[in-house]
Motif scaffolding. Structure first.
Motif, PDB file in Angstrom:
ATOM      1  N   ALA A   1      14.010  29.164   7.119  1.00 42.61           N
ATOM      2  CA  ALA A   1      14.358  28.193   5.857  1.00 42.61           C
ATOM      3  C   ALA A   1      12.988  27.562   5.179  1.00 42.61           C
ATOM      4  N   SER A   2      12.309  26.832   6.278  1.00 45.22           N
ATOM      5  CA  SER A   2      11.377  26.198   5.625  1.00 45.22           C
ATOM      6  C   SER A   2      10.086  27.081   4.874  1.00 45.22           C
ATOM      7  N   THR A   3       9.979  28.054   5.560  1.00 46.41           N
ATOM      8  CA  THR A   3       9.063  29.071   5.194  1.00 46.41           C
ATOM      9  C   THR A   3       9.589  29.717   3.870  1.00 46.41           C
ATOM     10  N   VAL A   4      10.606  29.776   3.888  1.00 47.85           N
ATOM     11  CA  VAL A   4      11.118  30.325   2.230  1.00 47.85           C
ATOM     12  C   VAL A   4      11.003  29.529   1.274  1.00 47.85           C
ATOM     13  N   THR A   5      11.332  28.210   1.794  1.00 46.48           N
ATOM     14  CA  THR A   5      11.440  27.082   0.598  1.00 46.48           C
ATOM     15  C   THR A   5      10.127  26.682   0.192  1.00 46.48           C
ATOM     16  N   LEU A   6       8.947  26.548   1.024  1.00 43.59           N
ATOM     17  CA  LEU A   6       7.657  26.672   0.748  1.00 43.59           C
ATOM     18  C   LEU A   6       7.238  27.952  -0.430  1.00 43.59           C
ATOM     19  N   VAL A   7       7.457  29.041   0.312  1.00 42.76           N
ATOM     20  CA  VAL A   7       7.170  30.175  -0.821  1.00 42.76           C
ATOM     21  C   VAL A   7       7.673  30.074  -1.948  1.00 42.76           C
ATOM     22  N   VAL A   8       8.821  29.731  -2.171  1.00 41.54           N
ATOM     23  CA  VAL A   8       9.417  29.487  -3.488  1.00 41.54           C
ATOM     24  C   VAL A   8       8.904  28.401  -4.409  1.00 41.54           C
ATOM     25  N   ALA A   9       8.912  27.204  -3.408  1.00 40.74           N
ATOM     26  CA  ALA A   9       8.168  26.211  -4.254  1.00 40.74           C
ATOM     27  C   ALA A   9       6.817  26.484  -4.677  1.00 40.74           C
ATOM     28  N   ALA A  10       5.810  27.314  -3.933  1.00 39.26           N
ATOM     29  CA  ALA A  10       4.566  27.732  -4.147  1.00 39.26           C
ATOM     30  C   ALA A  10       4.657  28.339  -5.468  1.00 39.26           C
ATOM     31  N   VAL A  11       5.500  29.470  -5.743  1.00 38.69           N
ATOM     32  CA  VAL A  11       5.638  30.307  -6.786  1.00 38.69           C
ATOM     33  C   VAL A  11       5.886  29.791  -7.961  1.00 38.69           C
ATOM     34  N   VAL A  12       6.935  28.800  -7.810  1.00 44.79           N
ATOM     35  CA  VAL A  12       7.446  27.811  -8.987  1.00 44.79           C
ATOM     36  C   VAL A  12       6.389  27.022  -9.459  1.00 44.79           C
TER      37      VAL A  12
ATOM     38  N   LEU B   1       6.607  19.200 -11.813  1.00 45.98           N
ATOM     39  CA  LEU B   1       5.456  20.049 -11.107  1.00 45.98           C
ATOM     40  C   LEU B   1       4.733  19.025 -10.172  1.00 45.98           C
ATOM     41  N   TYR B   2       4.629  17.881 -10.478  1.00 47.65           N
ATOM     42  CA  TYR B   2       3.805  16.855  -9.705  1.00 47.65           C
ATOM     43  C   TYR B   2       4.614  16.376  -8.493  1.00 47.65           C
ATOM     44  N   GLY B   3       5.997  16.759  -8.640  1.00 45.54           N
ATOM     45  CA  GLY B   3       6.951  16.659  -7.574  1.00 45.54           C
ATOM     46  C   GLY B   3       6.718  17.793  -6.522  1.00 45.54           C
ATOM     47  N   TYR B   4       6.602  18.903  -7.158  1.00 38.51           N
ATOM     48  CA  TYR B   4       6.248  20.186  -6.126  1.00 38.51           C
ATOM     49  C   TYR B   4       4.874  19.988  -5.641  1.00 38.51           C
ATOM     50  N   VAL B   5       3.680  19.288  -6.057  1.00 41.99           N
ATOM     51  CA  VAL B   5       2.462  19.007  -5.738  1.00 41.99           C
ATOM     52  C   VAL B   5       2.551  18.097  -4.566  1.00 41.99           C
ATOM     53  N   GLY B   6       3.526  17.116  -4.656  1.00 42.24           N
ATOM     54  CA  GLY B   6       3.848  16.204  -3.731  1.00 42.24           C
ATOM     55  C   GLY B   6       4.364  16.588  -2.631  1.00 42.24           C
ATOM     56  N   LEU B   7       5.372  17.815  -2.701  1.00 44.78           N
ATOM     57  CA  LEU B   7       5.787  18.281  -1.544  1.00 44.78           C
ATOM     58  C   LEU B   7       4.763  19.082  -0.763  1.00 44.78           C
ATOM     59  N   PHE B   8       3.854  19.546  -1.343  1.00 48.27           N
ATOM     60  CA  PHE B   8       2.800  20.264  -0.674  1.00 48.27           C
ATOM     61  C   PHE B   8       1.944  19.393   0.242  1.00 48.27           C
ATOM     62  N   VAL B   9       1.877  18.101  -0.595  1.00 43.55           N
ATOM     63  CA  VAL B   9       0.842  17.151   0.148  1.00 43.55           C
ATOM     64  C   VAL B   9       1.464  16.492   1.502  1.00 43.55           C
ATOM     65  N   VAL B  10       3.006  16.494   1.319  1.00 40.11           N
ATOM     66  CA  VAL B  10       3.851  16.138   2.544  1.00 40.11           C
ATOM     67  C   VAL B  10       3.628  16.831   3.433  1.00 40.11           C
ATOM     68  N   PHE B  11       3.810  18.109   2.975  1.00 41.08           N
ATOM     69  CA  PHE B  11       3.812  19.396   4.062  1.00 41.08           C
ATOM     70  C   PHE B  11       2.497  19.174   4.757  1.00 41.08           C
ATOM     71  N   ALA B  12       1.074  19.201   3.903  1.00 47.73           N
ATOM     72  CA  ALA B  12      -0.052  19.141   4.759  1.00 47.73           C
ATOM     73  C   ALA B  12      -0.040  18.047   5.626  1.00 47.73           C
ATOM     74  N   VAL B  13       0.134  17.088   5.065  1.00 49.74           N
ATOM     75  CA  VAL B  13       0.151  15.743   6.189  1.00 49.74           C
ATOM     76  C   VAL B  13       1.030  15.883   7.357  1.00 49.74           C
TER      77      VAL B  13
END
Length: 144
Positions: A85-96, A123-135
């Motif tokens: 589910a996390s992988t699907v969420t990240l892929v969808v968020a990346a595409v959006v 869109l900045y919220g999505y960027v924040g999501l990926f920053v949290v994921f990277a950390v």
């Protein structure tokens, strides 16, 4: 052994571990669900402070069940479902993020459509999501 084929070690009252896990998971998610529904109902009835209090009681109930249940609430199957589910969420968020950001910039540059500031915030919220994921990924990689 019980009729499910699972021993009752660690389960209260001699019930199977599977049944106990099911019961405590219902309590776990039920406490959050009741807290959220009661929160929305009380806000609609113009009781904002009571709404937040009930919401937090649901959160405390969730944490209490999670911490003090006599059985393990999640197993390797749940971990695999969460991973998928996390992988699907990240892929969808990346595409959006990629399509949305590029589309908003392009349409604005062409003078076709200027997205409202809300869209930039999303869109900045999505960027924040990926920053949290990277950390989180970096932390997990260092600690394992």
């Amino acid at each position: 052994m019980t009729e499910t084929g699972v021993g009752s070690a660690g389960a209260p009252g001699g019930t199977s571990t599977v049944a106990a896990r099911r019961r405590y998971r219902r309590l776990l998610f039920g406490s959050i669900g009741v807290g959220v529904v009661a929160n929305v109902a009380l806000r609609l009835l113009s009781y904002p402070v009571a709404a937040e209090a009930v919401y937090w009681v649901g959160i405390v109930g969730f944490l209490a069940v999670w911490r003090f249940s006599p059985v393990t609430l999640f197993d390797e199957r749940d971990a695999e479902l969460e991973r998928h589910a996390s992988t699907v969420t990240l892929v969808v968020a990346a595409v959006v993020l990629v399509v949305g950001a590029s589309g908003a910039r392009t349409l604005s540059a062409l003078g076709v459509y200027d997205a409202p500031p809300f869209v930039n915030g999303v869109l900045y919220g999505y960027v924040g999501l990926f920053v949290v994921f990277a950390v989180a990924y970096g932390w997990a990689a260092r600690t394992r």
